[in-house]
Design an enzyme around this catalytic site. Structure first.
Site, short mmCIF file in Angstrom:
data_model
loop_
_atom_site.label_atom_id
_atom_site.label_comp_id
_atom_site.label_asym_id
_atom_site.label_seq_id
_atom_site.Cartn_x
_atom_site.Cartn_y
_atom_site.Cartn_z
CG MET A 1 -21.67 20.01 31.05
SD MET A 1 -19.95 19.76 31.54
CE MET A 1 -20.16 19.47 33.28
NE ARG A 2 -27.11 15.99 28.24
CZ ARG A 2 -28.24 15.83 28.93
NH1 ARG A 2 -28.47 14.72 29.60
NH2 ARG A 2 -29.13 16.79 28.97
CG ASN B 1 -13.84 15.92 27.77
OD1 ASN B 1 -14.55 16.91 27.53
ND2 ASN B 1 -13.78 15.37 28.97
CG HIS C 1 -12.09 16.44 33.68
ND1 HIS C 1 -13.45 16.27 33.82
CD2 HIS C 1 -11.55 16.30 34.91
CE1 HIS C 1 -13.72 16.03 35.09
NE2 HIS C 1 -12.60 16.05 35.77
C1 GAR Z 1 -14.81 23.93 31.53
O1 GAR Z 1 -14.26 24.21 32.79
C2 GAR Z 1 -14.55 22.47 31.16
O2 GAR Z 1 -13.32 22.00 31.61
C3 GAR Z 1 -15.69 21.80 31.86
O3 GAR Z 1 -16.79 22.63 31.67
C4 GAR Z 1 -16.34 23.99 31.56
C5 GAR Z 1 -16.91 24.57 30.29
O4 GAR Z 1 -16.66 25.94 30.21
N1 GAR Z 1 -15.95 20.49 31.33
C6 GAR Z 1 -16.38 19.47 32.06
O5 GAR Z 1 -16.61 19.55 33.24
C7 GAR Z 1 -16.58 18.18 31.28
N2 GAR Z 1 -16.88 17.11 32.18
P1 GAR Z 1 -16.88 26.70 28.83
O6 GAR Z 1 -18.30 26.35 28.37
O7 GAR Z 1 -16.78 28.15 29.21
O8 GAR Z 1 -15.83 26.25 27.87
#
Ligand code: GAR
Length: 267
Positions: free
Chosen positions: A135-136, A157, A159
């Protein structure tokens, strides 16, 4: 026959995508192996998934580094190879008319964290870096030190939305609040913007009247666990080809965009 790729991962949270990627490496769906897992906080529960398997992990405490830099923004603490003007010229996280001091402070603090990240990663040579719930935002300072060949993008990445809709930190929440009838997830390469890089793959799902943010997230994650390994596998097969396209708009404007061509297996 292509060789197995070395994958590094960065996470911030639970790491269910990391788990899906690790399993896909283990069962041969991805021709690759995980060589490190890094996190921006020691609270990232997903680190345990790597530790359990004996994969090296490390933490670069972004919050502490940024806090300390803000308290004492001495340019002598910045990485020796950091060039503020160059980074600010290339960045596209902030609009060009933003307060230059604010932008400079943001990227300087990021570079402090990113140079530590790069030095931790240097212990583990890798072919592909996957952001799995990291998340960076990454700055040009970091990106250019990983993507040294413009035709070989190396940072992916996932998203939680159908980009370019709902960039940012709460893709499923934004999808729900907007009243979308379809939600989805996107895997893309990283560029200098926020969730703006070349798209590799997308999955969509229906949203019904009874859905909530939680149920949308559940549907979305199930799609992510399929899509991310699939895209990484294509990368390992050398089938993701960045192509620069140029379009002339009706008003004569020229637009350029790098897109990803997925090559046939025998191409
Ligand atoms: C996931 O939904 C991913 O798409 C999102 O964080 C979650 C991580 O879940 N990523 C973002 O929002 C990136 N901007 P996880 O830690 O269980 O894989």
């Amino acid at each position: 026959m292509e060789s197995s790729i070395r994958i590094g991962a960065l996470i911030s949270g639970t790491g269910t995508n990391l788990e899906a990627i690790l399993k896909a490496c283990e069962n041969g769906r991805i021709n690759g192996r995980m060589v490190f897992v890094g996190a921006d906080t020691s609270n990232a529960a997903g680190l345990k998934r790597a530790e359990k398997r004996g994969i090296p992990t490390f933490v670069v405490d972004y919050s502490r580094i940024i806090r300390e830099y803000k308290k004492n923004p001495d340019p002598r603490h910045l990485p020796e190879d950091y060039n503020s003007e160059d980074i600010i010229r290339r960045q596209s996280l902030f609009p060009k008319d933003s307060d230059p001091r604010q932008v400079a402070a943001y990227f300087a603090a990021r570079a402090m964290a990113e140079s530590e990240l790069l030095s931790r990663m240097a212990d583990y040579p890798f072919d592909l870096l996957v952001l799995a719930g990291f998340m960076r935002n990454l700055s040009p300072y970091f990106i250019d030190r990983v993507n040294t060949d413009p035709m070989r993008l190396r940072i992916m990445n996932i998203h939680p939305a159908l980009l370019p809709a709902f960039a940012g930190t709460d893709g499923y929440g934004d999808t729900f609040r907007y009243g979308c009838k379809v939600g989805g997830c996107t895997v893309h390469f990283i560029d200098y913007g926020e969730d703006t890089g070349p798209i590799i793959g997308q999955r969509a799902f229906q949203i019904t009247e009874t859905d909530t943010i939680d149920s949308i997230k559940k549907k979305g994650l199930a799609q992510e666990w399929e899509l991310y390994p699939e895209c990484i596998s294509l990368y390992a097969q050398n089938r993701l080809i960045p192509v620069k396209r140029t379009y002339t708009m009706k008003n004569g404007d020229i637009r350029q965009r790098t897109v990803v061509k997925i090559a046939d297996p025998d191409e």
